[in-house]
Design an enzyme around this catalytic site. Structure first.
Site, PDB file in Angstrom:
ATOM      1  N   GLY A  45       0.827  -1.199   0.000  1.00 55.59           N
ATOM      2  CA  GLY A  45       0.000   0.000   0.000  1.00 55.59           C
ATOM      3  C   GLY A  45       0.859   1.245   0.000  1.00 55.59           C
ATOM      4  O   GLY A  45       2.032   1.206   0.410  1.00 55.59           O
ATOM      5  N   GLN A  50       3.091  10.012   1.247  1.00 58.46           N
ATOM      6  CA  GLN A  50       4.378   9.323   1.335  1.00 58.46           C
ATOM      7  C   GLN A  50       5.317   9.719   0.199  1.00 58.46           C
ATOM      8  O   GLN A  50       6.525   9.511   0.288  1.00 58.46           O
ATOM      9  CB  GLN A  50       4.190   7.799   1.338  1.00 58.46           C
ATOM     10  CG  GLN A  50       3.538   7.286   2.624  1.00 58.46           C
ATOM     11  CD  GLN A  50       3.432   5.775   2.607  1.00 58.46           C
ATOM     12  OE1 GLN A  50       2.459   5.238   2.078  1.00 58.46           O
ATOM     13  NE2 GLN A  50       4.414   5.094   3.164  1.00 58.46           N
ATOM     14  N   CYS A  92       5.992  -0.326   7.177  1.00 59.24           N
ATOM     15  CA  CYS A  92       5.617   0.824   6.359  1.00 59.24           C
ATOM     16  C   CYS A  92       6.810   1.216   5.504  1.00 59.24           C
ATOM     17  O   CYS A  92       7.944   1.226   5.997  1.00 59.24           O
ATOM     18  CB  CYS A  92       5.222   1.985   7.273  1.00 59.24           C
ATOM     19  SG  CYS A  92       4.773   3.482   6.384  1.00 59.24           S
ATOM     20  N   LEU A  93       6.549   1.545   4.238  1.00 62.99           N
ATOM     21  CA  LEU A  93       7.645   1.946   3.355  1.00 62.99           C
ATOM     22  C   LEU A  93       8.313   3.229   3.869  1.00 62.99           C
ATOM     23  O   LEU A  93       9.466   3.495   3.539  1.00 62.99           O
ATOM     24  CB  LEU A  93       7.128   2.155   1.922  1.00 62.99           C
ATOM     25  CG  LEU A  93       6.607   0.891   1.227  1.00 62.99           C
ATOM     26  CD1 LEU A  93       5.981   1.240  -0.109  1.00 62.99           C
ATOM     27  CD2 LEU A  93       7.726  -0.134   1.043  1.00 62.99           C
ATOM     28  N   HIS A 134      -4.305   1.585   7.761  1.00 59.56           N
ATOM     29  CA  HIS A 134      -2.926   2.095   7.754  1.00 59.56           C
ATOM     30  C   HIS A 134      -2.780   3.245   6.743  1.00 59.56           C
ATOM     31  O   HIS A 134      -2.211   4.296   7.065  1.00 59.56           O
ATOM     32  CB  HIS A 134      -1.989   0.921   7.412  1.00 59.56           C
ATOM     33  CG  HIS A 134      -0.539   1.261   7.312  1.00 59.56           C
ATOM     34  ND1 HIS A 134       0.413   0.726   8.146  1.00 59.56           N
ATOM     35  CD2 HIS A 134       0.140   2.078   6.459  1.00 59.56           C
ATOM     36  CE1 HIS A 134       1.608   1.200   7.811  1.00 59.56           C
ATOM     37  NE2 HIS A 134       1.465   2.022   6.793  1.00 59.56           N
ATOM     38  N   GLU A 135      -3.318   3.045   5.536  1.00 57.36           N
ATOM     39  CA  GLU A 135      -3.145   4.062   4.485  1.00 57.36           C
ATOM     40  C   GLU A 135      -3.990   5.304   4.768  1.00 57.36           C
ATOM     41  O   GLU A 135      -3.552   6.432   4.519  1.00 57.36           O
ATOM     42  CB  GLU A 135      -3.478   3.490   3.100  1.00 57.36           C
ATOM     43  CG  GLU A 135      -2.649   2.281   2.659  1.00 57.36           C
ATOM     44  CD  GLU A 135      -1.148   2.469   2.798  1.00 57.36           C
ATOM     45  OE1 GLU A 135      -0.665   3.617   2.702  1.00 57.36           O
ATOM     46  OE2 GLU A 135      -0.447   1.469   3.026  1.00 57.36           O
ATOM     47  N   HIS A 138      -2.264   7.548   7.051  1.00 55.88           N
ATOM     48  CA  HIS A 138      -1.257   8.394   6.392  1.00 55.88           C
ATOM     49  C   HIS A 138      -1.878   9.712   5.924  1.00 55.88           C
ATOM     50  O   HIS A 138      -1.250  10.766   5.983  1.00 55.88           O
ATOM     51  CB  HIS A 138      -0.669   7.678   5.168  1.00 55.88           C
ATOM     52  CG  HIS A 138       0.485   6.772   5.467  1.00 55.88           C
ATOM     53  ND1 HIS A 138       1.653   7.210   6.046  1.00 55.88           N
ATOM     54  CD2 HIS A 138       0.663   5.438   5.249  1.00 55.88           C
ATOM     55  CE1 HIS A 138       2.502   6.188   6.170  1.00 55.88           C
ATOM     56  NE2 HIS A 138       1.922   5.098   5.698  1.00 55.88           N
TER      57      HIS A 138
HETATM   58 NI    NI Z   1       2.701   3.136   5.584  1.00 57.16          NI
END
Ligand code: NI
Length: 170
Positions: A45, A50, A92-93, A134-135, A138
Protein backbone atom coordinates in the site's frame (compact mmCIF):
# COMPACT_ATOMS: atom_id res chain seq x y z
CA UNK A 1 7.39 7.43 -12.81
CA UNK A 2 8.87 5.98 -9.65
CA UNK A 3 8.87 8.62 -6.95
CA UNK A 4 11.03 8.92 -3.87
CA UNK A 5 9.29 7.67 -0.73
CA UNK A 6 9.65 10.01 2.24
CA UNK A 7 10.79 8.32 5.42
CA UNK A 8 10.37 8.91 9.13
CA UNK A 9 10.97 11.42 10.70
CA UNK A 10 10.21 13.64 7.65
CA UNK A 11 7.67 16.23 8.82
CA UNK A 12 5.79 16.01 5.49
CA UNK A 13 4.46 12.66 6.73
CA UNK A 14 2.73 14.39 9.63
CA UNK A 15 0.64 16.75 7.52
CA UNK A 16 -3.04 16.15 6.87
CA UNK A 17 -3.98 15.64 3.23
CA UNK A 18 -6.75 17.53 1.44
CA UNK A 19 -9.69 15.90 -0.33
CA UNK A 20 -9.48 15.56 -4.10
CA UNK A 21 -12.04 17.89 -5.65
CA UNK A 22 -11.62 16.98 -9.32
CA UNK A 23 -10.23 13.92 -11.03
CA UNK A 24 -8.03 15.27 -13.80
CA UNK A 25 -4.82 14.25 -15.56
CA UNK A 26 -2.79 15.37 -12.59
CA UNK A 27 -4.62 12.93 -10.31
CA UNK A 28 -4.40 10.15 -12.91
CA UNK A 29 -0.65 10.73 -13.17
CA UNK A 30 -0.37 10.77 -9.38
CA UNK A 31 -2.14 7.39 -9.18
CA UNK A 32 0.12 5.96 -11.91
CA UNK A 33 3.23 7.16 -10.10
CA UNK A 34 1.98 5.85 -6.75
CA UNK A 35 1.16 2.45 -8.25
CA UNK A 36 4.54 2.17 -9.93
CA UNK A 37 6.32 3.30 -6.76
CA UNK A 38 4.38 0.82 -4.58
CA UNK A 39 5.10 -2.18 -6.84
CA UNK A 40 8.74 -1.16 -7.23
CA UNK A 41 9.34 -0.83 -3.49
CA UNK A 42 7.68 -3.42 -3.17
CA UNK A 43 4.85 -2.70 -0.75
CA UNK A 44 1.19 -3.59 -0.27
CA UNK A 45 0.00 0.00 0.00
CA UNK A 46 1.00 3.60 -0.51
CA UNK A 47 -0.60 6.92 0.36
CA UNK A 48 0.03 10.13 -1.60
CA UNK A 49 1.68 12.01 1.29
CA UNK A 50 4.38 9.32 1.33
CA UNK A 51 5.62 10.80 -1.93
CA UNK A 52 5.05 14.33 -0.68
CA UNK A 53 1.64 14.97 -2.27
CA UNK A 54 -0.97 15.98 0.29
CA UNK A 55 -4.06 14.74 -1.47
CA UNK A 56 -6.39 12.01 -0.20
CA UNK A 57 -5.36 9.21 -2.54
CA UNK A 58 -4.25 5.68 -1.63
CA UNK A 59 -3.31 2.57 -3.59
CA UNK A 60 -3.36 -0.93 -2.15
CA UNK A 61 -2.58 -4.42 -3.44
CA UNK A 62 -2.60 -7.20 -0.87
CA UNK A 63 -2.86 -10.04 -3.39
CA UNK A 64 -0.46 -12.96 -2.79
CA UNK A 65 2.84 -12.74 -4.72
CA UNK A 66 2.09 -15.75 -6.94
CA UNK A 67 -1.32 -14.44 -8.00
CA UNK A 68 -2.29 -11.71 -10.48
CA UNK A 69 -2.19 -8.17 -9.08
CA UNK A 70 -5.39 -6.74 -7.64
CA UNK A 71 -4.90 -3.02 -7.49
CA UNK A 72 -7.24 -0.90 -5.42
CA UNK A 73 -7.27 2.84 -6.03
CA UNK A 74 -9.23 4.80 -3.44
CA UNK A 75 -9.72 8.56 -3.68
CA UNK A 76 -11.08 10.38 -0.62
CA UNK A 77 -11.42 7.07 1.26
CA UNK A 78 -13.47 7.13 4.42
CA UNK A 79 -14.15 4.40 6.96
CA UNK A 80 -17.92 4.35 7.39
CA UNK A 81 -18.08 1.25 9.56
CA UNK A 82 -15.54 -0.65 11.66
CA UNK A 83 -15.83 -3.65 13.93
CA UNK A 84 -13.83 -6.37 15.63
CA UNK A 85 -10.24 -6.24 16.77
CA UNK A 86 -6.96 -7.33 15.29
CA UNK A 87 -3.39 -7.09 16.52
CA UNK A 88 -1.05 -7.86 13.64
CA UNK A 89 2.49 -6.86 12.78
CA UNK A 90 2.74 -3.93 10.39
CA UNK A 91 5.50 -2.29 8.48
CA UNK A 92 5.62 0.82 6.36
CA UNK A 93 7.64 1.95 3.36
CA UNK A 94 8.16 5.22 5.24
CA UNK A 95 9.57 3.42 8.29
CA UNK A 96 12.01 0.99 6.66
CA UNK A 97 13.32 -2.04 8.54
CA UNK A 98 10.91 -1.76 11.45
CA UNK A 99 7.81 -3.75 12.33
CA UNK A 100 5.43 -3.72 15.27
CA UNK A 101 2.03 -5.06 16.21
CA UNK A 102 -0.77 -2.53 15.99
CA UNK A 103 -4.33 -2.63 17.30
CA UNK A 104 -6.80 -2.18 14.48
CA UNK A 105 -10.35 -3.04 13.62
CA UNK A 106 -10.68 -6.49 12.09
CA UNK A 107 -13.30 -5.45 9.53
CA UNK A 108 -14.00 -2.11 7.89
CA UNK A 109 -16.34 -0.72 5.29
CA UNK A 110 -14.67 2.00 3.24
CA UNK A 111 -16.40 4.46 0.99
CA UNK A 112 -14.28 6.10 -1.70
CA UNK A 113 -14.28 7.43 -5.23
CA UNK A 114 -12.54 5.61 -8.08
CA UNK A 115 -10.61 7.09 -11.01
CA UNK A 116 -13.83 7.33 -13.01
CA UNK A 117 -15.30 9.53 -10.30
CA UNK A 118 -17.79 6.86 -9.20
CA UNK A 119 -18.53 6.16 -5.58
CA UNK A 120 -17.28 2.73 -4.53
CA UNK A 121 -17.62 0.72 -1.32
CA UNK A 122 -15.12 -1.83 -0.05
CA UNK A 123 -15.96 -4.40 2.60
CA UNK A 124 -12.58 -5.47 3.91
CA UNK A 125 -11.23 -7.90 6.45
CA UNK A 126 -7.83 -9.36 7.28
CA UNK A 127 -4.81 -7.81 5.62
CA UNK A 128 -6.95 -5.59 3.38
CA UNK A 129 -8.80 -4.11 6.38
CA UNK A 130 -5.47 -3.36 8.05
CA UNK A 131 -4.08 -1.83 4.85
CA UNK A 132 -7.07 0.51 4.51
CA UNK A 133 -6.70 1.69 8.10
CA UNK A 134 -2.93 2.09 7.75
CA UNK A 135 -3.14 4.06 4.48
CA UNK A 136 -6.05 6.27 5.61
CA UNK A 137 -3.99 7.07 8.71
CA UNK A 138 -1.26 8.39 6.39
CA UNK A 139 -3.80 10.85 4.92
CA UNK A 140 -4.30 12.17 8.45
CA UNK A 141 -0.58 12.45 9.14
CA UNK A 142 -0.48 9.34 11.32
CA UNK A 143 2.14 6.58 11.07
CA UNK A 144 1.66 3.08 12.48
CA UNK A 145 4.34 3.79 15.07
CA UNK A 146 2.10 6.56 16.42
CA UNK A 147 -0.19 3.79 17.67
CA UNK A 148 2.49 2.28 19.91
CA UNK A 149 2.32 2.75 23.67
CA UNK A 150 4.32 5.77 24.92
CA UNK A 151 7.05 3.50 26.28
CA UNK A 152 7.34 1.45 23.09
CA UNK A 153 7.32 4.64 21.05
CA UNK A 154 10.20 6.04 23.07
CA UNK A 155 12.19 2.84 22.59
CA UNK A 156 11.40 2.93 18.87
CA UNK A 157 12.53 6.56 18.53
CA UNK A 158 15.84 5.94 20.23
CA UNK A 159 16.62 2.67 18.49
CA UNK A 160 15.51 3.94 15.11
CA UNK A 161 17.50 7.15 15.27
CA UNK A 162 20.63 5.26 16.30
CA UNK A 163 20.12 2.64 13.60
CA UNK A 164 19.62 5.31 10.92
CA UNK A 165 22.70 7.21 12.04
CA UNK A 166 24.74 4.02 11.99
CA UNK A 167 23.45 3.24 8.51
CA UNK A 168 24.16 6.72 7.14
CA UNK A 169 27.58 6.72 8.75
CA UNK A 170 28.50 3.32 7.34
NI1 NI B 1 2.70 3.14 5.58
Amino acid sequence: MIRRILTYPDSELKKKSAPVTIINDRIRELVNDMTETMYDAPGVGLAAPQIGVHQRVIVIDVSPKDEPPELIVAINPEIIHAEGESYEEEGCLSVPRYGANVRRHARVVVKAVNLEGEEVTFRAEGLLAIAFQHEIDHLNGILFVDHLSPLKKEIFRKKYRNAEQARVGA
